[in-house]
Every structure is written in C-alpha cells, then in structure tokens.
Design a protein around this motif. Structure first.
Motif, short mmCIF file in Angstrom:
data_model
loop_
_atom_site.label_atom_id
_atom_site.label_comp_id
_atom_site.label_asym_id
_atom_site.label_seq_id
_atom_site.Cartn_x
_atom_site.Cartn_y
_atom_site.Cartn_z
N GLU A 113 0.61 -1.20 0.05
CA GLU A 113 -0.28 -0.06 -0.05
C GLU A 113 0.96 1.17 -0.01
OE1 GLU A 113 -2.51 0.28 3.53
OE2 GLU A 113 -3.38 -1.66 3.08
N SER A 114 1.94 1.29 0.79
CA SER A 114 2.67 2.45 1.17
C SER A 114 3.12 2.56 -0.27
CB SER A 114 3.36 2.23 2.24
OG SER A 114 4.48 3.31 2.23
N SER A 115 4.21 1.74 -0.65
CA SER A 115 4.87 1.74 -1.95
C SER A 115 3.92 2.20 -2.97
CB SER A 115 5.82 0.61 -1.97
OG SER A 115 5.59 -0.27 -3.53
N ASP A 116 3.12 1.78 -3.19
CA ASP A 116 1.94 2.22 -4.50
C ASP A 116 1.82 3.63 -4.28
OD1 ASP A 116 2.43 -0.48 -5.44
OD2 ASP A 116 0.16 -1.10 -4.74
N LYS A 117 1.45 3.96 -3.02
CA LYS A 117 0.80 5.48 -2.58
C LYS A 117 1.98 6.40 -2.58
CE LYS A 117 -0.71 7.37 1.28
NZ LYS A 117 -1.20 6.85 2.67
#
Lengths: 693, 693
Positions: A157-161
């Motif tokens: 999630e974090s890396s996508d965001k």
C-alpha cells in the motif's frame, strides 16, 4: 579486555532507566532522547535540526551508513563500506582497492554495479495494524500467516501510494512495528577512494584497536536520470572538526544489538549462536586465506570477503567473551529478576505478561533442534556460492510470484521486488575458482553437520564428493550470464520448471527442504518470540514507565556522546591521534604490510601539519552497521565519520558501557589535511568546503 | 585432488593381498617385503643390509625421523623437524630459525634443550605374553588392568636388563605386541641449519604441493659424555643421488595410519575425529595468527606452533576429503563385506571372530558420548598451556609414582620415567603472553563445549571469565622455574598436597575428572577395540593367508618405491625439480614472503649448477612422521631425504595409491650443491663426503 572491571555495579538498571549521566542509546528519530540531552548537555534539538540530520543520513544497503556532504549528491562513507563497490568494478589490471581512485569530472565517475542507497523520508507507527491482524485464539501458524499478510500489505500500500521503498520494521523484538518510507538511489558512482593501505592501515591486527591511524573514507555521488541529484539536506563540513569534550551526535544504521534479550536468549547466544558463528568464521577465514595466499590475483578476488570475515570474527570473539563473563551475565540475571518480580507482584501484569519469559525459553528449545538445518539448508550456509544464491532466489521468486502478495515469503513481497531484482541482475564479477572452493567446502560442512546419510545431503551430493559436485555445478551452470537470469526471472514458474541448468536443479532440491524447516522456525520460534517480546516490552513500560530505545535493526538511529579519552589498565588513552602519529606507527611495525604506507604518504609527509587531529574516540553508542555514520556537532556540522569501535566496545551488543567502550572516528580536520596535502584532491576539496586547495 | 580417478577399481584387495606391482606398505624390519622386492625389482636385501639401515635410522621424539650420516654421530633430518629445537634455543636477538646456523667446531655446536633421539636396536614379538595376561571370562575392566600390568612389567624388565629404552608397541590395532629396545640419545647439538626462508620456501601455500623447491634439511650431532659419539652404522652420502626410475627405500617413523580400521571406525573418523580436529586446528590457527601478526617477536614466538597447526590442517582436510569421497568409502565397504562374508561362511571363523565388527561399532557409540570430555579434560585440550601441562604431569607423576609399576597409567610406568622427566625439566622458554592467550581461548572452548553449568567447568573457572582466570593462573604459577618443578617432583605426593601454586591446584581439580572419563575410555572403548581388532587381524590372516603390514605407529618402518613422476589432469609432472627452478618460482610469486629467497641465495646464484636435481618424488608409502627419513638406494647410500607428500598423498592415511600420490624428498645432489656453493659449508661437506669444497 578491561570492560568487566569498568562497569559500575550501581548501573544495574541503566538499560531500562537511562541515567541522566549515561551517553547510552540508539534512539529512534521519532522518539529522540530529548530529556537526557537537556538535562546533561542543556541542548534541545529542534524538529528541523532532527529532520535535517535524518535526511542527510544515508543507508548503504550492503551494510553500512553514510551522509550527504554536498548539494550535488556527494556522499561520504567508510572505505570499508565502499570496498564492496570498489572490488566489483575492479579487475586484475585495474585494482581501485589497491590504488585508490579520484575522478576529475562527473563523466569520470564510474558506476557501482549493485549499490542501493536509502534515505529515510517518513516514519509511521503501524503497531496497531500489525498487532490487530493477529486475532485472539489464533494458533501460532495462523498468527504468523496473518501477521505476515498484514506486513506485506502495509508495505505494498505504502509503496504504491508514495513511490518510496516501504519497509515495516520490527522494533523491541516484536513490541512495535514502524513503517519506514525510503527515498531509494540505485545509480551510485565512485568519486574518491584512498588506497586500502591507508584506509585500513594496520589491517586485521589493528582492527578494533585504539589508538588508530586510518583514513577510512570513500566518496560516492548519487545520480538520477544520469545527472547528479540536487538535494536539500546535506551536512556542512566543519574544518575545525570535533574538539575534546564536545557534545557530538551520530546518525547511522546500527545493525543489531541484543540488549533486550531474556537471559535464556542470551544463554542461547552464548552456547550456540556465537560458538557456531565463530567456528564458521574461522573455517571461512582459513579457507579464503589459503586461497588468497596462492597468488596476487587470488588475494584480490577474496579480499573483500576476507575482510568481512575477519572483522566479524573479532567482533564475535568480543561478544562471546562478554557472555562468558560472569559479571555481565549476573547483571543481566539481576535485571531480569527485578522485572519479573515486579510483574509477578501485580496480578494484572502477571496474568498478561508473566508467561513471556518461559514462552521465549520454550521457543529456544525448538530452535536448538532445528538451527543447524535451518542455517545450512534454508539460509544457504551449505551452498556458499553466489551462483547458487542466484539460482535459489530465482526459483523462489517464481514460486512466490505466483501467489497473492499477502501470502508471499517476506523477502519476495511485492514492495521489495525491485531491490531484489537489482541484486539478482548485478553485473558484479563472479570467479569460478573461488566459487568452487567455497561451494566444495560448504558442501563438505553439510556432510559433517547433517551426516552423510541425511536424505537432503544425499540428494544434494548426487553420489559425488563435495569437490567433484561443486566443480560440476559451477562449470555447468549458465547463471553467470545476466541475460540468462533475466530470461528465467521473466519466464516465471514455467521457465524454472523447464530449466536444465544444474544450479537451478540443485535449488529445486533445496527449496522444499528449506521451506519445511523455515515453517517450523516461523511458526514455533519467530512468532512465539514476537508475541512474548511484545509482552515483555509492555511489562517494561508498565513497571519502569520510562522511555526505552529498541534494539538495533539496521535502521536509522540517533546516538550522542562526548569526544573523550579513557583509561586502560591505569594508562590514559588520549581522545585523538594526530596525522603525524601515522608515521611512527608504521615505523614501529617495520613499515611492513599491513603497516606499509602508500608511497605518496611518505613522499608528501613534509607538507603535512603533523599535529592535525586524525582519529578520535567518543562515548556515542554504536555498533556494526554504524560504519560510515556522520558525526555532527550541535550546529549539525560534520566533524568526523565513525569507522570502528575499540575492543572494549565489543560487548555493546549486549550491554552499554561508557567507561572504556569507545566509538572510533576519522576526524574531519584530518580528512581535509590528507585530501589537501597528500592527495591534492582539488575538485573534492572545493566541493566540500567551497575553497580551492 | 585427482586421487579419486586414479585408483584402479581392480585393486579392491590391494591392502590385503599386496599386488606385486604396487609399491605399497610400511613394513616392519622384522617382516620386510622380501617377496615383492624380489618379484618386482629382483632385489634381495640381506639381513646385514637391513640391520645397517635400521641402525642408521633415528627417531626424533618430537615427531620426526632422521639418519646418521657420519661416523661421528652427525644426524640429518628436516629443518621442520629440527625447528622445534631451533626455536627453543633462539631468542628475540638470536633467531636461528630465521638466520640459519653453521658451527665451525664441536665447541660451537649448541645443545638442544629437550630433544631425545632413539635408534632401534632390538625387536621382539611379545604378543603371547601380553595376550595371555587377559584370561578368558575377564570383564573389560579386569582385562584392561591385566593387559596394562603385563605391558608395564615387560617394559620394566627389559629396561632393567638391557639399559635400553623399552617400549611395548601395539600393532594391528591390538593384533600383535612387539617389544622395542632403543638406544637413547639426549645430548643432541645443532650443527647446521639453513634459513627458514629456503627450508620452507613457499610456506603454507606450497606445503603439500609439488613441484617444490625446498632445502628442508638440518644437521645435528649426538654426544655422549660431552663427546661426539662414534657409531658403526651410518649412511654413506651419494653425490649422484637418486635417478629417475631407480628403486629407493625409505626407513623412517610414519606416525599413524588407519588403513585397517573397520568401516564403522572410518565413519567415526569422518563424522567426528576429522571435523572436530579441523575445527580445533582452525581455531588455533586464527588465534595464533592474530597473536603473531601483532609484532615480529610475537611472530617468532608462535612460529613453530603455527607451522604445526597449518601443516595438520592441510593434512586433515585431505583426509576428510578422502572419507567424504564415495569412491573411497565404497571401496572400503566392499573390502569389509568380502572379509566378513568369508568369515561368516566358515563356522569356526564365524564363532571366533564374527562379532568383532559389531564390537568395534559398539565401542564407538560409547566414544561418541565421552569423546569431548575425554579430549578436553583428560587430554588437556581445555588447558592449552605448557605450564598447565607441566603441573598436570607433576600431579599425576606423584600419584602414579606411589603405586606399584604394574598399576600405573602407561605414560608414568617406570621404564619411561627418564624420558618424561627430560620433558618436564626442559629449559625451553615459556612465554607468559602466549600462554595466557592460549589458555584463555581453550578455557572459553571448554565452556562452549561442556556448558557453563558443567561442574568441572565451574570449578576450573572459579567464578571468573576465561581471560581473567587464565591471566591469574599464568601470572600466579611459579612453574616456569625448573628448580620449582624439580622440587615438586622430588617431593612426591606430599609436595603436591602442600603446594599452593595455582596451576598445581588447577591440575588437582582436573585430575580426578580426567581419571573418571579415562577409565570409561580405557575399559569401554580401548580394551574392547584391542580385543576386536585382534580378532579381525587373525581373521584376515586366516582368510587371505598373506602377509600384511600393520598400520603406522610412529615406529620404524621400511617403505620402497621408485623415483617417478606422475600425471595430473593430463599434465606430466616430472620426477625432479632443479635447483635453478627455485629462482623462477620465487619470481612467479613476486619474490614476496613466503617466496622471498635469503639474500645469499640471490648473491651466489651464479655459482650454482642450476640443473642440479633438487626436490624429487617417489612412490614410497609414507605419511606424517616420516619427515626427515633417509631415502637410500640398493647399495644403502643416502640419495635423498623425505620432507613431504603431495596433496594427492593425503588420503594415504586410509588407503594406498601409487598413481598420483607421491612422497617428496630433497635430493642428495641438490643438498650438496647448496652446501658447497651457497653456504660454503666446508666443515660439513668434508664430514659428509671426505672431500673439501
């Protein structure tokens, strides 16, 4: 060697209730030691001060630290951290490790083949989300799976965001989970390196010793889109550098400490981890030394491995000596007894946390049984070969890639795939002869430890002697060719299934055996320990109510202390050496390797201000992984660079001490003196100071 | 490394039925290989020929071989055998190992401090007397006691009667017992040694390698009543030396082989003995290397130990590789299977000998359980200190001395006391710093292996860390003073009881623990193995009816073979190197240590006949302990001196091979060329050849 006598017995609770006078701690940047700094040093770092230092700090993912030192992406680290890159871009005829290097322009800065640098941009506490994934009543296997899924998903999630490299970091052995977002740099180029003879002057004999005379520095530059990056946060060079007694800070990435371990866990380390590691390290040291001694080119090929092994061997010896010292163990026992008694006195605490210590002891009984197989098979100690490691990761990546992200083994989760592929597709040279020597020896070790009749051993050796099997595998595999690796990686499971490469086939033998023992480890060792250590962390907060720093985890930490000498066996050891002392030290050892100075150092000695401070010690709390960490003063200026601890500091893995334990740094004035007078490195000096030579 | 492919599978029975074409065997002088010599080489050595060679052969009791080479008691051995004496009479300012030595007169020949040489004068088969001491129905404990008493008594009787050093030697692992009477020399003086740089040219990297270029020689002289001895039997120097293809003989003292071991015993060696020895050797190598690297004087102090350790490490690696090679183990299994099947087919043989193999396997199960404690406590591995070893022997000598001779532990029996005291009262230097480093490390190892909670460990450490305990013991003991040792030895039990010396007190803690585990070893391991191997020896004679040589036992043996090259990986390796090749070899390794020649070798190169044969290989069957053995031709003339085996020969411990395994010697012509042209050693050359330079 004198550590034992130097620990005041009063300080029994130092770890849990940091005394205001102790320069202890590897602090989180989102939980800095503000009170101690105010009380002891009357210094209150502002959030901006902390942010600037954090964003100027760089992690070298091959195992060290560093810092930005110019607006144009110039990074300083230790030579022994940069040596990995230096060796990989060197060859028989162009040996940067030996000769050193200086680029006179951007275009002359050669690119490292597989170096990744990280800068910590964001920190978030995600403890609740990780903890709440584990539901009451879940058994250990279900809990492990749920926790892993939560972590994999958080990272994705974090890396996508954010586009940042996103790592969930386990703190307090499972007491907290933080999500770190890193700016990632993968185009890193070499700017300047001195000769190894001066960077590692004194070699293994002087390693972990003080007084010292090493120019253990190396400069790289970070590029993006083939241009030097322009950055906001970098450390200003202090020409004066650290002075005696000055408050200094160290911002770096200490690799691992075990200070919060239970006594049972420390005994496990004393009885198994350290002795076994030492046996392995000595084995590898003797093996590689034997290989290296056969020719100059062999020596060059094995050099970086050999340094790492000898360095670890000295560190482990100090650690084991600490655990074999009754004074230290008795202190640990007293600490644990005090905490457990406090917990047991309170019915609520007792009910919630009272069983944690036995839970850890229980997990260690399982670990003792499986540890050899786990290390040999799953962690690859039986297959000491770069080519095997590549094959193994290709096989696993194909299998894990076919699963949903939440189910994958941690190191194959979606968020980390790019970094993994960078390693897998590295053009770093691989030497058949060295690979064969190492693989044959490690296969032999597997027979010794698991037995010749073990089923995995028999399948792995295929009826051959270790030497013959190793030779067959290394000569037969095509994985030296990066294009072959890429084709296998792109081809997924089908490509792996169809591969006739002998190393891939070996990896397919090892894979299921590794998974089997890993499952036992994750479900019966790691997960119960996370749960138990979470309880102990909560118990500790409940009982002592004080702020506690977590054990080191190769993530960014802030340490502090004073530039300060010490006494050893009644002798005063001064806080700093001078650059002139180098020559006397060489002389005392007959000017013979590893005390032989580079020619240019002898030729230009007359130009040096011999009294310039060169190496110095401080009370800052550091450990392996801190190599290359910037040392800064209250104004945030760079006054030195960490490169070692003294022998007395080797027990810092288990316990802090500020009587004789010291961090060892190169002094910024000494560095500048050498760059100006010995190397006449005008381009670099100008970039660092804004002034010509 | 190519051994595996070189063993013809036909030769499965080679060990038991020596094929006429194999140059195999370490033969007893009272059972020489007359038939093979006649059949293959048409040579029939006379009894006088054998007696002359035997009485010219010398055992160096520090672990090597040698020979008389003049009527005035001149003895030649290897430099690496003499190095023990050289180191013990050297000091920081007078380093014979480094500089070499040449005496110009008798009075200039310095005395070794504790060197004992033996010459084998008498050999008697006493098997019946030893065997008959063990009565049918005796349990293992009673049998062990009775056998020990018989042996102690035999030795005492012989020594009283003949004045010779009298040793009962166990052959065929217990199949036979022979009584050897040795003429003993204890006044041994140094005559000539070359510099270590040429004696051990190539150092550890070249050790066990071939082609080689080493002048591994050293000359001593034996004195009696302060005068050189005049002897009847010595070897005549051959100026021509060995020629290619020539039949040669080696008369020396191979230390140990395990060719007659059962498969279970070999597996025990593969799984325990060799891996554990290697771990210990690597540990000591890294420890001593770390100590040695700190200063030149440290390096000098540790030099001889370090050589021995590195030498053993290479040898053990080769041995372990052999046992991990399925080809060799399958061969051993096939051999054993054939013999057992033959035994089981014959009801009488089956009844008498059929259970021997299981008996050995059973004894090994006990050994696996006790071996660590036995090695650490009774054999002293936990107390790696010369001063401890002295203390321990003083304590034991007092206790054993109070018992009747028949009851004493073997090494304290009456016949051997003089030799024991010579060691105990040696004036060899003992270095406190080195003692402390070694003792601290070995005490740490004891904690690692036996555990911190072991009762003996706790008593030994007395609540201190290994480092502190070692420092306290070494600083506190007075045993460096030989007069103190003598007083304790003379004072008997009472003196030991009253002693407050901390090392004596430690020895008194260790002594009963050692005796406990030793009893288990002697009664449940050694005695059953002697009985079982005696059965196997008889079974082998019964089945194959052929003459078999016993495994090596550091007693005099005769080997034979041809001066002969070999092929390695398709390359021809010539039978000899030349003295001129030395310079090219140095050049190829950058003339850097350990490939740096002594100055005089470079200065006088022009005077040499560069094509003189220098080192050469032969098929003679040798092993560690043969170092320094004379190589003689059919006329009994000295044509060379054994100093090494090639890498392929390292499996000779378990199995003979003559395809690639080779013994490596210095050639007598090469020695003479160096003595004449490089060293201009007129006195020595005249004594050896009767001719001036």
């Amino acid at each position: 060697m004198k550590l034992r006598r130097s620990i005041p017995l009063l300080a029994v609770c130092a770890l849990y209730l940091p005394l205001s006078q102790a320069d202890e701690g590897m602090w989180l940047f989102n939980n800095p030691p503000l009170k101690v700094l105010k009380d002891k040093y009357n210094f209150e770092p502002s959030p901006a001060w902390l942010e600037h230092l954090r964003k100027s700090s760089v992690r070298f993912n091959n195992g060290g630290s560093g810092s930005f030192v110019s607006a144009d992406g110039l990074v300083m680290t230790n030579h022994h951290v940069g040596a990995d890159c230096l060796a990989k871009i060197s060859s028989k005829d162009k040996d940067y490790v030996k000769t050193g290097f200086e680029a006179q322009s951007y275009s002359a800065e050669p690119k490292c083949v597989d170096l990744e640098l990280n800068v910590l941009m964001t920190l978030d506490d995600v403890t609740d989300r990780v903890m709440s994934a584990v539901k009451p009543g879940m058994d250990s296997a279900a809990a492990e799976k749920a926790r892993r899924a939560a972590i994999n998903n958080l990272e994705k999630e974090s890396s996508d965001k954010t586009g940042l490299r996103s790592d969930v970091v386990t703190l307090y052995n499972g007491g907290q989970y933080h999500l770190y977002g890193y700016k990632k740099y993968t185009d890193v180029r070499l700017v300047f390196a001195p000769q190894k003879a001066i960077a590692f002057f004194g070699g293994d004999p002087d390693n972990f010793e003080y007084p010292r005379y090493d120019l253990d520095i190396c400069f790289f530059r970070v590029y993006e889109n083939d241009k030097p990056v322009h950055i906001e946060h970098f450390l200003k060079w202090s020409e004066a550098g650290a002075s005696e007694g000055e408050l200094i800070f160290v911002s770096g990435h200490p690799g691992r400490t075990d200070r919060l371990d239970t006594v049972a866990h420390l005994e496990y380390q004393r009885d198994h981890v350290n002795p076994d590691s030492l046996n392995l390290l000595r084995r590898l040291e003797v093996l590689l030394k034997g290989y290296a001694d056969r020719s100059f080119e062999n020596a060059r090929r094995a050099e970086d491995d050999l340094f790492g092994i000898q360095n670890s061997r000295k560190a482990r010896l100090g650690m084991l000596a600490g655990l074999q010292d009754p004074v230290i163990m008795d202190k640990k026992r007293a600490e644990e007894k005090a905490l457990r008694e406090a917990v047991n006195k309170d019915p609520k605490l007792k009910a919630d946390y009272g069983d944690a210590w036995d839970q850890i002891a229980g997990s260690l009984k399982t670990l003792v049984k499986i540890r050899e197989e786990y290390n040999l098979v799953e962690r690859g100690r039986a297959f000491d070969s770069e080519l095997f490691s590549i094959a193994f990761r290709l096989v696993r990546m194909a299998e894990e890639g076919a699963k949903p992200n939440s189910d994958r083994l941690r190191e194959y989760s979606a968020a980390g795939l790019d970094s993994l592929k960078m390693q897998l597709f590295s053009e770093a040279p691989i030497y058949d002869d060295l690979e064969t020597v190492k693989l044959a020896d490690s296969l032999g070790m597997m027979i010794e430890v698991l037995g010749a009749d073990n089923e995995v051993v028999k399948k792995v050796l295929a009826g051959k002697s270790p030497r013959d099997r190793a030779a067959e595998l290394i000569l037969g595999t095509k994985l030296k060719d990066v294009a072959v690796r890429k084709r296998l990686a792109d081809g997924g499971l089908k490509a792996i299934e169809d591969s006739t490469d002998p190393m891939i086939q070996l990896a397919k033998i090892v894979d299921p055996a590794g998974r089997r023992v890993r499952r036992t480890f994750e479900q019966q060792v790691d997960e119960p320990q996370r749960q138990a250590y979470a309880k102990i962390a909560k118990a500790r907060f409940a009982v002592y109510g004080a702020s506690v720093y977590p054990d080191a985890t190769f993530t960014l930490r802030l340490a502090f202390g004073q530039a300060k000498g010490y006494s050893e066996a009644g002798q005063k050891v001064p806080w700093a050496t001078t650059i002139g002392g180098t020559y006397a030290h060489a002389e005392m050892h007959g000017n013979k390797e590893p005390f032989e100075l580079p020619k240019v150092w002898n030729e230009r000695m007359g130009q040096l201000n011999l009294s310039t401070p060169y190496n110095f010690v401080s009370t800052a709390d550091i450990i392996g992984g801190n190599s290359g960490s910037p040392v800064v003063n209250k104004r945030g200026e760079l006054v030195g660079i960490i490169f070692d601890g003294n022998l007395q500091s080797l027990v810092l893995d288990y316990i802090y001490d500020d009587q004789e334990s010291r961090a060892v740094s190169v002094h910024s004035a000494g560095i500048m003196e050498a760059l100006r007078k010995i190397y006449k490195a005008n381009r670099l000096v100008t970039e660092l100071t804004g002034k010509n030579l």
